[in-house]
Design a protein around this motif. Structure first.
Motif, mmCIF file in Angstrom:
data_model
loop_
_atom_site.group_PDB
_atom_site.id
_atom_site.type_symbol
_atom_site.label_atom_id
_atom_site.label_comp_id
_atom_site.label_asym_id
_atom_site.label_seq_id
_atom_site.Cartn_x
_atom_site.Cartn_y
_atom_site.Cartn_z
ATOM 1 N N ILE A 63 -1.790 -6.396 6.722
ATOM 2 C CA ILE A 63 -1.245 -7.018 7.928
ATOM 3 C C ILE A 63 -1.777 -6.302 9.164
ATOM 4 C CG2 ILE A 63 0.890 -7.577 9.163
ATOM 5 C CD1 ILE A 63 1.963 -7.732 6.089
ATOM 6 N N LEU A 64 -2.416 -7.081 10.010
ATOM 7 C CA LEU A 64 -3.110 -6.499 11.149
ATOM 8 C C LEU A 64 -2.708 -7.237 12.433
ATOM 9 C CD1 LEU A 64 -5.500 -4.477 11.865
ATOM 10 C CD2 LEU A 64 -6.947 -6.492 11.849
ATOM 11 N N GLY A 65 -2.085 -6.500 13.376
ATOM 12 C CA GLY A 65 -1.729 -7.063 14.680
ATOM 13 C C GLY A 65 -2.111 -6.084 15.762
ATOM 14 N N GLU A 66 -1.768 -6.444 17.033
ATOM 15 C CA GLU A 66 -2.126 -5.542 18.131
ATOM 16 C C GLU A 66 -1.450 -4.176 17.966
ATOM 17 O OE1 GLU A 66 -1.196 -8.176 21.269
ATOM 18 O OE2 GLU A 66 -3.081 -9.250 20.879
ATOM 19 N N GLU A 67 -0.198 -4.222 17.518
ATOM 20 C CA GLU A 67 0.568 -2.997 17.305
ATOM 21 C C GLU A 67 -0.164 -2.054 16.332
ATOM 22 O OE1 GLU A 67 3.452 -0.599 18.198
ATOM 23 O OE2 GLU A 67 3.090 -2.533 19.163
ATOM 24 N N GLU A 68 -0.620 -2.624 15.225
ATOM 25 C CA GLU A 68 -1.315 -1.844 14.195
ATOM 26 C C GLU A 68 -2.613 -1.256 14.754
ATOM 27 O OE1 GLU A 68 0.154 -4.716 13.588
ATOM 28 O OE2 GLU A 68 1.592 -4.142 12.045
ATOM 29 N N LEU A 69 -3.295 -2.069 15.552
ATOM 30 C CA LEU A 69 -4.563 -1.586 16.121
ATOM 31 C C LEU A 69 -4.316 -0.391 17.038
ATOM 32 C CD1 LEU A 69 -6.442 -4.929 16.914
ATOM 33 C CD2 LEU A 69 -7.108 -3.175 15.271
ATOM 34 N N LYS A 70 -3.236 -0.515 17.822
ATOM 35 C CA LYS A 70 -2.897 0.567 18.752
ATOM 36 C C LYS A 70 -2.624 1.858 17.981
ATOM 37 C CE LYS A 70 -0.641 -1.658 22.302
ATOM 38 N NZ LYS A 70 0.715 -2.113 22.571
ATOM 39 N N ARG A 71 -1.863 1.733 16.883
ATOM 40 C CA ARG A 71 -1.474 2.923 16.119
ATOM 41 C C ARG A 71 -2.595 3.402 15.200
ATOM 42 N NH1 ARG A 71 2.342 1.967 12.497
ATOM 43 N NH2 ARG A 71 2.811 -0.188 12.975
ATOM 44 N N GLY A 72 -3.611 2.552 15.032
ATOM 45 C CA GLY A 72 -4.720 2.918 14.129
ATOM 46 C C GLY A 72 -4.299 2.888 12.666
ATOM 47 N N LYS A 73 -3.249 2.123 12.363
ATOM 48 C CA LYS A 73 -2.763 2.032 10.972
ATOM 49 C C LYS A 73 -2.454 0.574 10.629
ATOM 50 C CE LYS A 73 -0.812 6.495 10.051
ATOM 51 N NZ LYS A 73 0.375 7.305 9.987
ATOM 52 N N VAL A 74 -2.700 0.190 9.394
ATOM 53 C CA VAL A 74 -2.352 -1.177 8.978
ATOM 54 C C VAL A 74 -1.377 -1.123 7.803
ATOM 55 C CG1 VAL A 74 -4.367 -2.476 9.730
ATOM 56 C CG2 VAL A 74 -4.454 -1.182 7.610
ATOM 57 N N LEU A 75 -0.737 -2.268 7.612
ATOM 58 C CA LEU A 75 0.248 -2.342 6.540
ATOM 59 C C LEU A 75 -0.378 -3.008 5.314
ATOM 60 C CD1 LEU A 75 3.314 -1.758 6.198
ATOM 61 C CD2 LEU A 75 3.675 -4.198 6.635
ATOM 62 N N LEU A 76 -0.371 -2.284 4.192
ATOM 63 C CA LEU A 76 -0.914 -2.840 2.940
ATOM 64 C C LEU A 76 0.267 -3.172 2.038
ATOM 65 C CD1 LEU A 76 -3.619 -3.260 1.372
ATOM 66 C CD2 LEU A 76 -3.252 -1.013 0.364
ATOM 67 N N ARG A 77 0.312 -4.419 1.608
ATOM 68 C CA ARG A 77 1.485 -4.847 0.830
ATOM 69 C C ARG A 77 1.041 -5.365 -0.537
ATOM 70 N NH1 ARG A 77 6.634 -7.721 1.781
ATOM 71 N NH2 ARG A 77 6.726 -9.305 0.166
ATOM 72 N N HIS A 78 1.641 -4.811 -1.572
ATOM 73 C CA HIS A 78 1.351 -5.288 -2.927
ATOM 74 C C HIS A 78 2.173 -6.552 -3.152
ATOM 75 C CE1 HIS A 78 1.394 -5.284 -7.411
ATOM 76 N NE2 HIS A 78 0.140 -5.001 -7.167
ATOM 77 N N MET A 79 1.501 -7.653 -3.449
ATOM 78 C CA MET A 79 2.182 -8.953 -3.448
ATOM 79 C C MET A 79 3.250 -9.059 -4.533
ATOM 80 S SD MET A 79 1.126 -10.747 -0.966
ATOM 81 C CE MET A 79 1.180 -12.527 -1.223
#
Ligand code: HAM
Length: 428
Positions: free
Chosen positions: A381-397
Motif C-alpha cells: 500500500i503506497l500513498g503520499e503519507e507512506e512516501l513522506k515516511r519512506g515506508k510502505v505497508l506490506l500486507r499478506h492477503m
C-alpha cells in the motif's frame, strides 16, 4: 456475419495456456533426459509430401487435409501430422551425414478436417518424438518406454498400451494376400468404408471399430503368425526390452494404424478417461518412409500424443500442477502517487517479482478486490503519507498480517518474503 473461431478450433485463454505450458515444461525435461531435442518444421508443406509420405489411400490424405493452391500455383497443405515433415527436413538438410540416430521432439498445431467432437478437433496439437537412422529394437523400446513414462510422469493412471508388429515389405504382401483371400466371400458383410479399404489398403479393415467388421474378420489369419524371421526376431527383442523395464503392454494384432508409412512395430496408448476418442498417443516404426519421399533408406520410429486429449484426461483425473503465474504482489495506490508507484513497480519487476497495479482509477477498496481476484499473495500500500515516511505497508492477503517496509529496501525485502514462491492449483 458474426465473427467466431472456426468449428473444430479453440481459443485458449491464460487459465488454459498456463496449464498447457506447465505440462509442456515437464515433458520437455523428460525428452531431454532421453536425449531428444526440439525440431520445428513449417506448418505448410507441399501437398505431395503428405500424399507420398502418409499415403494416397489413407483417410487423412483422401478426406481430411486442408489443401489449397498458393499464389504461385503450388498445391500446399497444412500439416495433418509432423512425421513426414521431420523426415523431409532430415533428408533435405542431410542430417544422415551427422551422428546417428538423430533424435527429435516437436510440439505444435496439426490440421485435419474431421467431424469435431470431444477430443477430436480440426486444429489440434501434438507433441511427438522421432528417432531416425537406426533399426535397433532397443530404440523401439526406448520410444515406447518414453511414451509410457510421459503419462506416468504427469500422473495419469487410467491407460494401457497396445503393441503389434505389422511386418515389412517382404512379409506383409503375402499376409495381405492371405487376409484378402479369407475375406473374399465375406465382402458384403463389411461396412462401406471397409469394402473400399479392402481394395486400397486391406490391412485397415483390421482396426475398424464397427462390430459387423470385427465379427467378419474373426478367425482371419493374424500378421504376428506370418512375420518373416527378421521381423519376428525384431519384435521379440522389442518385447524383451520392454519387459526388462516393466513397461506393461498387451499384444493387439489388429493395430495397424491409419497412416501408410508404418513397418514392424506399431503401438498406441488408450486412455479410458477419454470416451470415444480414446487413443491418447500412437506411433510406430517407419523404415520405408524416407525412401518414399527422398529415395534414401533411413529407418525411423516415433510417436505423437494429442495435447487436447492429454488435457482432457488430466482434468478428468483432477491432477494438480504448481501454479506460478499470478502476481505475487499487487500495488495499491492511495491518492495521486502514480509516477512513484510506477517506479516502485518497475524496481520490483527488475528483481524478478511478478507484480500488478490498477490501471482503471479504482478506489482503494476496488484495488484490494482486484488484488484478491488475481490471487496476489501480498498487497503493497503506497500513498503520499507512506512516501513522506519512506515506508510502505506490506500486507499478506491470506493471513492479513501487515508490516512496514522501508522503501529503499523494498525489492530485497519482498524477494526474501517470497522465497519458496510456488503454490498449487487444481484442474478439477
Ligand atoms: P496419429 O495416430 O494420427 O499419429 O495421431 C497421434 C495422436 O494425435 C492421436 O493419438 C491423438 O491423440 C491425436 N490426434 C489425432 N487426430 C486428432 C484430432 N483430430 N483431434 C485431436 N487429437 C488428434 C500420427 O500423427 C503420427 N504422426 C504419429 C507418429 C509419430 N508415428 C510415428 N511417429
Amino acid at each position: 456475419m458474426k465473427l467466431q473461431h472456426l468449428r473444430g478450433t479453440e481459443d485458449l485463454f491464460p487459465r488454459e495456456t498456463f496449464l498447457w505450458n506447465t505440462v509442456e515444461s515437464r515433458y520437455r525435461d523428460l525428452f531431454h533426459q532421453y536425449n531428444y531435442h526440439e525440431i520445428r518444421t513449417p506448418l505448410l508443406e507441399l501437398t505431395a509430401l503428405f500424399q507420398r509420405g502418409i499415403g494416397e489411400s489413407t483417410d487423412i490424405v483422401q478426406k481430411e487435409m486442408y489443401t489449397f493452391s498458393d499464389r504461385g500455383g503450388r498445391s500446399v497443405s497444412l500439416r495433418p501430422e509432423a512425421t513426414a515433415s521431420v523426415v523431409r527436413a532430415y533428408l533435405q538438410h542431410k542430417i544422415y551425414g551427422e551422428a546417428q540416430p538423430a533424435k527429435y521432439y516437436y510440439i505444435g498445431p496439426m490440421f485435419r478436417y474431421e467431424r469435431p467432437q470431444t477430443g477430436r478437433n480440426r486444429q489440434f496439437h501434438q507433441t511427438g518424438v522421432e528417432a531416425l537412422g537406426s533399426e535397433d529394437p532397443a530404440l523401439d523400446a526406448e520410444i515406447i518406454t518414453l511414451a509410457w513414462r510421459l503419462l506416468t510422469l504427469l500422473g495419469l493412471k487410467n491407460n494401457y498400451l497396445l503393441l503389434n508388429s505389422i511386418g515389412c515389405h517382404q512379409c506383409r504382401p503375402p499376409y495381405i494376400s492371405q487376409f484378402t483371400a479369407f475375406l473374399e466371400d465375406k465382402r458384403e458383410r463389411l461396412c462401406h468404408d471397409c469394402q473400399r479399404r479392402l481394395e486400397m489398403n486391406p490391412l485397415r479393415v483390421l482396426d475398424c471399430k464397427q462390430k459387423a467388421c470385427q465379427d467378419t474378420i474373426d478367425g482371419a489369419p493374424t500378421i504376428l503368425d506370418e512375420l518373416c524371421i527378421s521381423c519376428g526376431d525384431h519384435f521379440q527383442r522389442v518385447q524383451s526390452y520392454l519387459q526388462g523395464v516393466d513397461v506393461p503392454y498387451q499384444l493387439e494384432e489388429g493395430l495397424v494404424r491409419g497412416l501408410d508409412y508404418y513397418t514392424r512395430t506399431t503401438f498406441e496408448i488408450i486412455d479410458t478417461n477419454l470416451g470415444a476418442q480414446d487413443a491418447i498417443l500412437g506411433g510406430g516404426r517407419y523404415d520405408g518412409l524416407a525412401e518414399e519421399i527422398g529415395e534414401r533408406r533411413v529407418p525411423g520410429i516415433g510417436f505423437a500424443m494429442g495435447l487436447e486429449r492429454l488435457l482432457i484426461s488430466i482434468k478428468k483425473e483432477g491432477l494438480s500442477f504448481p501454479q506460478s503465474t499470478s502476481p505475487e504482489l499487487y500495488l495499491v495506490k492511495i491518492g495521486e502517487v502514480h509516477p512513484q508507484a510506477f517506479c516502485q513497480l518497475q524496481r520490483l519487476r527488475d528483481k524478478g517479482i511478478r507484480t500488478e497495479m490498477d490501471y482503471l482509477g479504482r478506489s482503494v477498496k476496488g484495488q484490494m478486490k482486484a488484488a484478491n481476484r488475481c490471487n496476489a499473495r501480498y498487497t503493497l500500500i503506497l500513498g503520499e503519507e507512506e512516501l513522506k515516511r519512506g515506508k510502505v505497508l506490506l500486507r499478506h492477503m491470506e493471513s492479513g498480517e501487515e508490516e512496514q517496509v522501508p522503501l529503499q529496501a523494498l525489492p530485497d525485502y519482498c524477494l526474501e518474503r517470497l522465497k519458496g514462491r510456488t503454490n498449487s492449483t487444481s484442474t478439477s
